[in-house]
Design a protein around this motif. Sequence first.
Motif, mmCIF file in Angstrom:
data_model
loop_
_atom_site.group_PDB
_atom_site.id
_atom_site.type_symbol
_atom_site.label_atom_id
_atom_site.label_comp_id
_atom_site.label_asym_id
_atom_site.label_seq_id
_atom_site.Cartn_x
_atom_site.Cartn_y
_atom_site.Cartn_z
ATOM 1 N N ASP A 192 -37.175 23.201 -1.209
ATOM 2 C CA ASP A 192 -37.979 23.842 -2.248
ATOM 3 C C ASP A 192 -38.014 23.034 -3.534
ATOM 4 O O ASP A 192 -38.843 23.289 -4.407
ATOM 5 C CB ASP A 192 -37.419 25.236 -2.563
ATOM 6 C CG ASP A 192 -37.517 26.184 -1.374
ATOM 7 O OD1 ASP A 192 -38.514 26.077 -0.627
ATOM 8 O OD2 ASP A 192 -36.591 26.994 -1.189
ATOM 9 N N ASP A 193 -37.112 22.034 -3.645
ATOM 10 C CA ASP A 193 -36.962 21.330 -4.918
ATOM 11 C C ASP A 193 -37.391 19.868 -4.877
ATOM 12 O O ASP A 193 -37.250 19.148 -5.855
ATOM 13 C CB ASP A 193 -35.512 21.413 -5.396
ATOM 14 C CG ASP A 193 -34.538 20.774 -4.402
ATOM 15 O OD1 ASP A 193 -34.801 20.815 -3.187
ATOM 16 O OD2 ASP A 193 -33.517 20.227 -4.863
ATOM 17 N N ILE A 194 -37.938 19.415 -3.737
ATOM 18 C CA ILE A 194 -38.396 18.024 -3.612
ATOM 19 C C ILE A 194 -39.745 18.026 -2.898
ATOM 20 O O ILE A 194 -39.910 18.705 -1.881
ATOM 21 C CB ILE A 194 -37.416 17.153 -2.810
ATOM 22 C CG1 ILE A 194 -35.996 17.239 -3.383
ATOM 23 C CG2 ILE A 194 -37.877 15.694 -2.800
ATOM 24 C CD1 ILE A 194 -34.950 16.567 -2.513
ATOM 25 N N CYS A 195 -40.700 17.269 -3.400
ATOM 26 C CA CYS A 195 -42.006 17.177 -2.735
ATOM 27 C C CYS A 195 -42.528 15.754 -2.793
ATOM 28 O O CYS A 195 -42.246 15.002 -3.733
ATOM 29 C CB CYS A 195 -43.010 18.134 -3.367
ATOM 30 S SG CYS A 195 -43.423 17.760 -5.077
ATOM 31 N N VAL A 196 -43.279 15.369 -1.765
ATOM 32 C CA VAL A 196 -43.924 14.054 -1.707
ATOM 33 C C VAL A 196 -45.306 14.170 -2.340
ATOM 34 O O VAL A 196 -46.128 14.977 -1.907
ATOM 35 C CB VAL A 196 -44.051 13.564 -0.253
ATOM 36 C CG1 VAL A 196 -44.823 12.237 -0.206
ATOM 37 C CG2 VAL A 196 -42.673 13.392 0.373
ATOM 38 N N ILE A 197 -45.564 13.352 -3.360
ATOM 39 C CA ILE A 197 -46.870 13.399 -4.020
ATOM 40 C C ILE A 197 -47.731 12.179 -3.696
ATOM 41 O O ILE A 197 -48.903 12.134 -4.066
ATOM 42 C CB ILE A 197 -46.734 13.527 -5.546
ATOM 43 C CG1 ILE A 197 -46.008 12.305 -6.132
ATOM 44 C CG2 ILE A 197 -46.023 14.825 -5.915
ATOM 45 C CD1 ILE A 197 -46.072 12.241 -7.643
ATOM 46 N N GLY A 198 -47.150 11.208 -2.997
ATOM 47 C CA GLY A 198 -47.926 10.018 -2.641
ATOM 48 C C GLY A 198 -47.166 9.137 -1.688
ATOM 49 O O GLY A 198 -45.934 9.172 -1.639
ATOM 50 N N MET A 227 -37.710 25.907 -12.372
ATOM 51 C CA MET A 227 -37.525 24.447 -12.404
ATOM 52 C C MET A 227 -38.501 23.801 -11.424
ATOM 53 O O MET A 227 -38.608 24.212 -10.270
ATOM 54 C CB MET A 227 -36.090 24.081 -12.027
ATOM 55 C CG MET A 227 -35.777 22.604 -12.110
ATOM 56 S SD MET A 227 -34.028 22.271 -11.770
ATOM 57 C CE MET A 227 -34.040 20.483 -11.891
ATOM 58 N N SER A 228 -39.249 22.816 -11.879
ATOM 59 C CA SER A 228 -40.260 22.178 -11.039
ATOM 60 C C SER A 228 -39.605 21.258 -10.013
ATOM 61 O O SER A 228 -38.503 20.749 -10.210
ATOM 62 C CB SER A 228 -41.229 21.364 -11.906
ATOM 63 O OG SER A 228 -40.536 20.362 -12.631
ATOM 64 N N ALA A 229 -40.308 21.034 -8.909
ATOM 65 C CA ALA A 229 -39.783 20.192 -7.834
ATOM 66 C C ALA A 229 -39.796 18.727 -8.242
ATOM 67 O O ALA A 229 -40.649 18.284 -9.018
ATOM 68 C CB ALA A 229 -40.616 20.394 -6.572
ATOM 69 N N THR A 230 -38.852 17.972 -7.707
ATOM 70 C CA THR A 230 -38.811 16.525 -7.918
ATOM 71 C C THR A 230 -39.965 15.884 -7.163
ATOM 72 O O THR A 230 -40.098 16.051 -5.948
ATOM 73 C CB THR A 230 -37.474 15.952 -7.418
ATOM 74 O OG1 THR A 230 -36.402 16.511 -8.180
ATOM 75 C CG2 THR A 230 -37.459 14.440 -7.550
ATOM 76 N N ARG A 231 -40.791 15.136 -7.893
ATOM 77 C CA ARG A 231 -41.985 14.525 -7.306
ATOM 78 C C ARG A 231 -41.654 13.101 -6.853
ATOM 79 O O ARG A 231 -41.284 12.256 -7.661
ATOM 80 C CB ARG A 231 -43.113 14.527 -8.335
ATOM 81 C CG ARG A 231 -43.537 15.933 -8.771
ATOM 82 C CD ARG A 231 -44.307 15.925 -10.062
ATOM 83 N NE ARG A 231 -43.473 15.449 -11.168
ATOM 84 C CZ ARG A 231 -43.848 15.450 -12.441
ATOM 85 N NH1 ARG A 231 -45.051 15.876 -12.794
ATOM 86 N NH2 ARG A 231 -43.025 15.007 -13.383
ATOM 87 N N VAL A 232 -41.829 12.856 -5.563
ATOM 88 C CA VAL A 232 -41.413 11.597 -4.954
ATOM 89 C C VAL A 232 -42.605 10.831 -4.400
ATOM 90 O O VAL A 232 -43.488 11.420 -3.761
ATOM 91 C CB VAL A 232 -40.400 11.859 -3.812
ATOM 92 C CG1 VAL A 232 -40.012 10.549 -3.121
ATOM 93 C CG2 VAL A 232 -39.164 12.571 -4.352
ATOM 94 N N ILE A 233 -42.617 9.521 -4.641
ATOM 95 C CA ILE A 233 -43.553 8.619 -3.972
ATOM 96 C C ILE A 233 -42.757 7.844 -2.928
ATOM 97 O O ILE A 233 -41.719 7.254 -3.233
ATOM 98 C CB ILE A 233 -44.221 7.648 -4.958
ATOM 99 C CG1 ILE A 233 -45.164 8.409 -5.894
ATOM 100 C CG2 ILE A 233 -44.989 6.553 -4.212
ATOM 101 C CD1 ILE A 233 -45.810 7.530 -6.963
#
Length: 214
Positions: free
Chosen positions: A27-33, A1-7
């Motif tokens: 492991d399941d949440i990442c900041v992309i911007g 399952m891919s991580a939740t991408r958060v701005i």
Amino acid sequence: MSATRVIVVDDHTLVRAGIRELLSTTDDICVIGEATNGTEAIGLIRQLEADLLLLDLSMPGVAGVDLIRRLIAEFPRLPILMLSMHNDGAIVSRILKAGAKGYVTKDCEPETLLGAIRKVARGGRFIDPALVDDIVFESNESESPQRVLSDREFQILQKLSTGLTLAEIAAELCLSPKTVSTHKTRLMQKLHLKTSADIIRYALNHNLGTSSPG
């Protein structure tokens, strides 16, 4: 399952850094911007594939209800989670009615924020547990008189509290100074205020100023 991408959108560098550090522990949440205001946020959303927008309530320029509605109009499928210092039930209700899917305060526990992100990203709704009683049991306008204001009047109240002139507010909101003046007159009547100093005192007493970190 891919991580939740958060701005993450907040005009305070330390706040963004703290959020980024917290989310990096999962492991399941990442900041992309990251963005410092609504205009930057819109540009990022157009460029990136985000799953959730973590949005500060009080920022320079377009913010609050106006920004939420603009975002929803252009990005209707992107859920918005508000992160704010404001814990007034009337403010929370106004934000949720505008279309935000969740609301947490900046003094919440880290696990509360993480839980909110996970739930909202999955299509759910989330209200900081510390705010639920204020929202449910706030029953009369005397306890929260800003409930009587329209969204535009509420926004202008916030901007007046920071010391902006009518002309400056008009320029920020793309309105005529006459229109801003009319809104100012109406909000003063509704809140029983007589002077500009009264507006500033009222906003400070209710923690509504947009100059403070939202």
